[in-house]
Design an enzyme around this catalytic site. Structure first.
Site, mmCIF file in Angstrom:
data_model
loop_
_atom_site.group_PDB
_atom_site.id
_atom_site.type_symbol
_atom_site.label_atom_id
_atom_site.label_comp_id
_atom_site.label_asym_id
_atom_site.label_seq_id
_atom_site.Cartn_x
_atom_site.Cartn_y
_atom_site.Cartn_z
ATOM 1 N N THR A 1 18.394 56.126 24.719
ATOM 2 C CA THR A 1 19.519 55.962 23.794
ATOM 3 C C THR A 1 20.341 57.225 24.323
ATOM 4 O OG1 THR A 1 17.782 55.587 21.968
ATOM 5 C CG2 THR A 1 19.880 56.510 21.440
ATOM 6 N N ASN B 289 6.857 60.686 19.401
ATOM 7 C CA ASN B 289 7.291 59.226 19.712
ATOM 8 C C ASN B 289 6.336 58.982 20.891
ATOM 9 O OD1 ASN B 289 8.597 57.240 21.135
ATOM 10 N ND2 ASN B 289 10.385 57.898 20.172
ATOM 11 N N HIS C 215 15.721 64.188 21.016
ATOM 12 C CA HIS C 215 16.083 63.632 22.202
ATOM 13 C C HIS C 215 16.190 64.831 23.210
ATOM 14 C CE1 HIS C 215 17.633 60.245 24.379
ATOM 15 N NE2 HIS C 215 18.283 60.931 25.114
ATOM 16 N N ARG D 22 11.165 46.350 25.319
ATOM 17 C CA ARG D 22 10.793 46.945 26.589
ATOM 18 C C ARG D 22 9.613 47.888 26.638
ATOM 19 N NH1 ARG D 22 15.854 50.770 28.012
ATOM 20 N NH2 ARG D 22 17.015 49.194 27.671
ATOM 21 N N ARG E 293 12.778 48.004 20.119
ATOM 22 C CA ARG E 293 14.024 47.438 20.639
ATOM 23 C C ARG E 293 14.132 46.008 20.934
ATOM 24 N NH1 ARG E 293 17.292 50.858 24.166
ATOM 25 N NH2 ARG E 293 16.790 52.795 24.184
ATOM 26 N N GLU F 201 12.102 53.803 14.838
ATOM 27 C CA GLU F 201 13.478 53.630 15.339
ATOM 28 C C GLU F 201 13.879 52.246 15.765
ATOM 29 O OE1 GLU F 201 14.179 56.126 19.013
ATOM 30 O OE2 GLU F 201 13.876 57.931 17.855
ATOM 31 N N HIS G 94 10.029 53.271 18.772
ATOM 32 C CA HIS G 94 11.354 52.401 18.694
ATOM 33 C C HIS G 94 11.074 50.992 19.168
ATOM 34 C CE1 HIS G 94 15.787 52.353 20.280
ATOM 35 N NE2 HIS G 94 15.581 51.423 19.929
ATOM 36 N N GLU H 70 19.551 62.568 11.846
ATOM 37 C CA GLU H 70 18.789 63.263 13.188
ATOM 38 C C GLU H 70 19.834 63.553 14.104
ATOM 39 O OE1 GLU H 70 15.282 62.039 16.762
ATOM 40 O OE2 GLU H 70 15.279 61.567 14.472
ATOM 41 N N HIS I 29 6.922 55.612 25.366
ATOM 42 C CA HIS I 29 6.411 55.820 26.673
ATOM 43 C C HIS I 29 5.163 55.795 27.016
ATOM 44 C CE1 HIS I 29 10.527 55.959 27.655
ATOM 45 N NE2 HIS I 29 10.882 57.002 26.818
#
Length: 250
Positions: free
Chosen positions: A105, A11, A198, A53, A49, A74, A47, A155, A14
Protein backbone atom coordinates in the site's frame (compact mmCIF):
# COMPACT_ATOMS: atom_id res chain seq x y z
CA UNK A 1 -5.96 11.79 32.49
CA UNK A 2 -4.55 8.23 32.27
CA UNK A 3 -2.96 7.25 28.97
CA UNK A 4 -4.76 4.52 27.03
CA UNK A 5 -2.98 1.17 26.64
CA UNK A 6 -1.26 0.61 23.31
CA UNK A 7 -2.31 -2.47 21.34
CA UNK A 8 -0.25 -4.46 18.84
CA UNK A 9 -1.87 -5.84 15.70
CA UNK A 10 0.30 -8.32 13.79
CA UNK A 11 -0.20 -8.49 10.02
CA UNK A 12 0.27 -12.01 8.61
CA UNK A 13 0.06 -11.12 4.90
CA UNK A 14 3.68 -11.92 4.16
CA UNK A 15 3.52 -15.34 5.76
CA UNK A 16 0.97 -16.00 3.02
CA UNK A 17 3.35 -14.41 0.48
CA UNK A 18 5.99 -17.03 1.33
CA UNK A 19 3.41 -19.81 1.15
CA UNK A 20 2.15 -18.68 -2.23
CA UNK A 21 5.66 -18.50 -3.68
CA UNK A 22 5.67 -22.31 -3.81
CA UNK A 23 1.98 -23.11 -3.56
CA UNK A 24 0.65 -25.59 -1.05
CA UNK A 25 -0.22 -24.78 2.55
CA UNK A 26 3.14 -24.03 4.23
CA UNK A 27 3.81 -21.70 5.98
CA UNK A 28 0.26 -21.27 7.23
CA UNK A 29 -0.76 -17.67 8.08
CA UNK A 30 -3.40 -18.96 10.48
CA UNK A 31 -0.78 -20.88 12.46
CA UNK A 32 1.45 -17.81 12.36
CA UNK A 33 -1.42 -15.74 13.76
CA UNK A 34 -1.84 -18.18 16.64
CA UNK A 35 1.89 -17.99 17.43
CA UNK A 36 1.75 -14.19 17.34
CA UNK A 37 -1.18 -14.16 19.77
CA UNK A 38 0.59 -16.55 22.15
CA UNK A 39 3.60 -14.21 22.02
CA UNK A 40 1.55 -11.16 22.98
CA UNK A 41 -0.25 -9.77 19.92
CA UNK A 42 -3.56 -8.13 20.76
CA UNK A 43 -5.07 -8.81 17.34
CA UNK A 44 -4.36 -9.97 13.81
CA UNK A 45 -4.49 -7.97 10.59
CA UNK A 46 -4.84 -9.48 7.10
CA UNK A 47 -5.29 -7.74 3.74
CA UNK A 48 -7.55 -9.56 1.30
CA UNK A 49 -6.55 -8.02 -2.02
CA UNK A 50 -8.56 -8.13 -5.22
CA UNK A 51 -5.87 -10.26 -6.89
CA UNK A 52 -5.46 -12.55 -3.82
CA UNK A 53 -1.68 -12.19 -4.08
CA UNK A 54 -1.13 -13.30 -0.47
CA UNK A 55 -4.13 -13.72 1.86
CA UNK A 56 -6.94 -15.81 0.38
CA UNK A 57 -10.63 -16.05 1.17
CA UNK A 58 -10.23 -19.29 3.11
CA UNK A 59 -7.49 -17.67 5.22
CA UNK A 60 -9.93 -14.96 6.31
CA UNK A 61 -12.61 -17.50 7.17
CA UNK A 62 -10.15 -19.58 9.20
CA UNK A 63 -8.68 -16.58 10.99
CA UNK A 64 -12.12 -15.39 11.99
CA UNK A 65 -13.06 -18.85 13.23
CA UNK A 66 -9.85 -19.87 14.99
CA UNK A 67 -7.64 -17.09 16.34
CA UNK A 68 -9.57 -16.05 19.44
CA UNK A 69 -8.49 -12.40 19.16
CA UNK A 70 -9.87 -9.50 17.09
CA UNK A 71 -9.39 -9.78 13.33
CA UNK A 72 -8.77 -6.58 11.39
CA UNK A 73 -9.57 -7.09 7.71
CA UNK A 74 -7.69 -4.67 5.44
CA UNK A 75 -9.69 -4.18 2.27
CA UNK A 76 -10.45 -1.91 -0.64
CA UNK A 77 -13.80 -0.14 -0.63
CA UNK A 78 -15.26 -2.31 -3.40
CA UNK A 79 -18.64 -4.09 -3.56
CA UNK A 80 -16.91 -7.50 -3.55
CA UNK A 81 -14.91 -6.76 -0.41
CA UNK A 82 -17.86 -5.19 1.38
CA UNK A 83 -19.91 -8.33 0.83
CA UNK A 84 -17.04 -10.56 2.03
CA UNK A 85 -16.66 -8.44 5.16
CA UNK A 86 -20.40 -8.45 5.87
CA UNK A 87 -20.45 -12.23 5.49
CA UNK A 88 -17.29 -12.90 7.53
CA UNK A 89 -17.92 -10.19 10.15
CA UNK A 90 -14.41 -9.47 11.41
CA UNK A 91 -14.03 -7.27 14.46
CA UNK A 92 -12.73 -4.41 12.29
CA UNK A 93 -12.21 -3.43 8.68
CA UNK A 94 -9.51 -0.99 7.61
CA UNK A 95 -10.27 0.60 4.25
CA UNK A 96 -7.12 1.10 2.20
CA UNK A 97 -6.32 2.26 -1.34
CA UNK A 98 -5.34 -0.57 -3.65
CA UNK A 99 -3.63 -0.78 -7.04
CA UNK A 100 -2.71 -4.02 -8.76
CA UNK A 101 0.77 -2.76 -9.71
CA UNK A 102 1.86 -1.70 -6.21
CA UNK A 103 4.22 -3.83 -4.14
CA UNK A 104 2.53 -2.67 -0.96
CA UNK A 105 0.00 0.00 0.00
CA UNK A 106 1.67 3.18 -1.23
CA UNK A 107 -0.33 5.96 0.39
CA UNK A 108 -3.40 6.90 2.30
CA UNK A 109 -6.97 7.04 1.09
CA UNK A 110 -8.19 10.19 -0.61
CA UNK A 111 -11.23 10.50 1.65
CA UNK A 112 -12.04 13.96 0.29
CA UNK A 113 -12.13 12.83 -3.34
CA UNK A 114 -13.87 9.52 -2.54
CA UNK A 115 -16.37 10.85 0.01
CA UNK A 116 -19.42 9.66 -1.92
CA UNK A 117 -17.92 6.16 -2.30
CA UNK A 118 -16.61 5.78 1.22
CA UNK A 119 -19.59 7.12 3.19
CA UNK A 120 -22.00 4.32 2.15
CA UNK A 121 -19.26 1.68 2.57
CA UNK A 122 -18.61 2.87 6.12
CA UNK A 123 -22.36 2.80 6.78
CA UNK A 124 -22.83 -0.75 5.40
CA UNK A 125 -19.90 -2.14 7.39
CA UNK A 126 -21.01 -0.37 10.55
CA UNK A 127 -24.54 -1.78 10.14
CA UNK A 128 -22.95 -5.25 10.12
CA UNK A 129 -21.29 -4.56 13.48
CA UNK A 130 -17.82 -4.03 12.00
CA UNK A 131 -15.63 -1.26 13.42
CA UNK A 132 -14.32 0.75 10.45
CA UNK A 133 -10.98 2.51 10.16
CA UNK A 134 -9.62 4.57 7.29
CA UNK A 135 -5.94 4.37 6.34
CA UNK A 136 -4.97 7.97 5.69
CA UNK A 137 -2.05 10.37 5.63
CA UNK A 138 -1.69 12.71 8.60
CA UNK A 139 -3.31 15.50 6.61
CA UNK A 140 -5.79 17.77 8.43
CA UNK A 141 -8.19 17.79 5.46
CA UNK A 142 -8.22 13.99 5.21
CA UNK A 143 -8.73 13.67 8.96
CA UNK A 144 -11.71 16.04 8.83
CA UNK A 145 -13.12 14.09 5.87
CA UNK A 146 -12.71 10.81 7.77
CA UNK A 147 -14.83 12.22 10.58
CA UNK A 148 -17.40 13.45 8.07
CA UNK A 149 -17.97 9.95 6.62
CA UNK A 150 -18.54 8.72 10.20
CA UNK A 151 -15.58 6.38 10.45
CA UNK A 152 -14.79 5.91 14.15
CA UNK A 153 -11.08 5.16 13.59
CA UNK A 154 -8.22 6.42 11.45
CA UNK A 155 -4.94 4.61 10.90
CA UNK A 156 -2.18 7.08 10.11
CA UNK A 157 0.18 6.06 7.32
CA UNK A 158 3.66 6.50 8.82
CA UNK A 159 5.63 4.96 5.95
CA UNK A 160 7.16 8.20 4.68
CA UNK A 161 8.55 8.95 8.13
CA UNK A 162 9.96 5.43 8.52
CA UNK A 163 11.53 5.57 5.05
CA UNK A 164 13.10 8.97 5.71
CA UNK A 165 14.65 7.72 8.95
CA UNK A 166 15.96 4.58 7.26
CA UNK A 167 17.43 6.67 4.44
CA UNK A 168 19.19 9.11 6.76
CA UNK A 169 17.04 12.05 5.58
CA UNK A 170 16.92 13.89 8.87
CA UNK A 171 15.09 17.01 7.71
CA UNK A 172 12.40 15.04 5.90
CA UNK A 173 12.01 12.69 8.86
CA UNK A 174 11.57 15.64 11.22
CA UNK A 175 8.93 17.20 8.97
CA UNK A 176 7.06 13.90 8.62
CA UNK A 177 7.18 13.34 12.37
CA UNK A 178 5.65 16.75 12.99
CA UNK A 179 2.83 15.91 10.56
CA UNK A 180 2.19 12.63 12.39
CA UNK A 181 2.28 14.27 15.83
CA UNK A 182 -0.07 17.06 14.79
CA UNK A 183 -2.36 14.70 12.87
CA UNK A 184 -2.72 12.34 15.82
CA UNK A 185 -3.72 15.25 18.02
CA UNK A 186 -6.20 16.61 15.51
CA UNK A 187 -7.79 13.20 14.92
CA UNK A 188 -8.22 12.57 18.62
CA UNK A 189 -9.69 16.04 19.12
CA UNK A 190 -12.20 15.21 16.37
CA UNK A 191 -13.35 12.19 18.38
CA UNK A 192 -11.54 9.59 16.27
CA UNK A 193 -9.61 6.64 17.63
CA UNK A 194 -6.04 6.80 16.31
CA UNK A 195 -3.98 3.88 15.02
CA UNK A 196 -0.69 3.92 13.09
CA UNK A 197 1.01 1.58 10.67
CA UNK A 198 3.21 0.91 7.65
CA UNK A 199 6.95 0.36 7.79
CA UNK A 200 7.31 0.30 11.57
CA UNK A 201 10.32 -1.37 13.21
CA UNK A 202 11.29 -1.86 16.85
CA UNK A 203 12.90 1.58 16.93
CA UNK A 204 10.14 3.51 15.17
CA UNK A 205 7.42 1.71 17.12
CA UNK A 206 9.15 2.78 20.33
CA UNK A 207 9.19 6.38 19.12
CA UNK A 208 5.59 6.53 17.98
CA UNK A 209 4.39 4.81 21.15
CA UNK A 210 5.21 8.06 22.95
CA UNK A 211 2.23 9.73 21.24
CA UNK A 212 -0.57 9.26 23.78
CA UNK A 213 -3.31 9.64 21.16
CA UNK A 214 -2.16 6.49 19.31
CA UNK A 215 -3.77 3.36 20.78
CA UNK A 216 -2.87 0.69 18.21
CA UNK A 217 0.06 -0.15 15.96
CA UNK A 218 -0.31 -2.58 13.04
CA UNK A 219 2.96 -4.19 11.99
CA UNK A 220 3.61 -7.01 9.55
CA UNK A 221 6.47 -7.06 7.06
CA UNK A 222 9.13 -6.12 9.62
CA UNK A 223 8.06 -8.83 12.06
CA UNK A 224 7.93 -11.51 9.37
CA UNK A 225 11.41 -10.41 8.25
CA UNK A 226 12.73 -10.58 11.83
CA UNK A 227 11.20 -14.05 12.14
CA UNK A 228 13.70 -15.29 9.56
CA UNK A 229 16.48 -14.58 12.06
CA UNK A 230 15.04 -15.59 15.41
CA UNK A 231 11.51 -16.90 15.02
CA UNK A 232 8.13 -15.21 14.91
CA UNK A 233 7.40 -15.61 18.61
CA UNK A 234 10.64 -13.86 19.61
CA UNK A 235 10.03 -11.04 17.14
CA UNK A 236 6.48 -10.47 18.40
CA UNK A 237 7.57 -10.62 22.06
CA UNK A 238 10.24 -7.99 21.41
CA UNK A 239 7.80 -5.51 19.86
CA UNK A 240 5.55 -4.88 22.91
CA UNK A 241 8.66 -4.34 25.00
CA UNK A 242 9.75 -1.58 22.59
CA UNK A 243 6.24 -0.13 22.62
CA UNK A 244 6.18 -0.14 26.42
CA UNK A 245 9.46 1.77 26.55
CA UNK A 246 8.00 4.39 24.25
CA UNK A 247 4.70 4.55 26.12
CA UNK A 248 6.55 5.28 29.34
CA UNK A 249 7.71 8.54 27.72
CA UNK A 250 4.19 9.66 26.76
Amino acid sequence: MPIAPLRLGVNVDHVATVRNARGGRHPDPVQAAKIAIQAGADGITAHLREDRRHIRDDDIAQLQAEIGKPLNLEMAATPEMVEIARKTRPHAACLVPERRAELTTEGGLDVIGQHNVLAPVVARLTEAGIRVSLFIAADPRQIEAAASVRAPVVEIHVGAWCDALAGGEAAKAAAEWERIRAGAGLARAAGLEVHAGHGLSFATAETIAALPQVVELNIGHFLVGEAVYGGLADAVRTMPAAMDRGRAKA
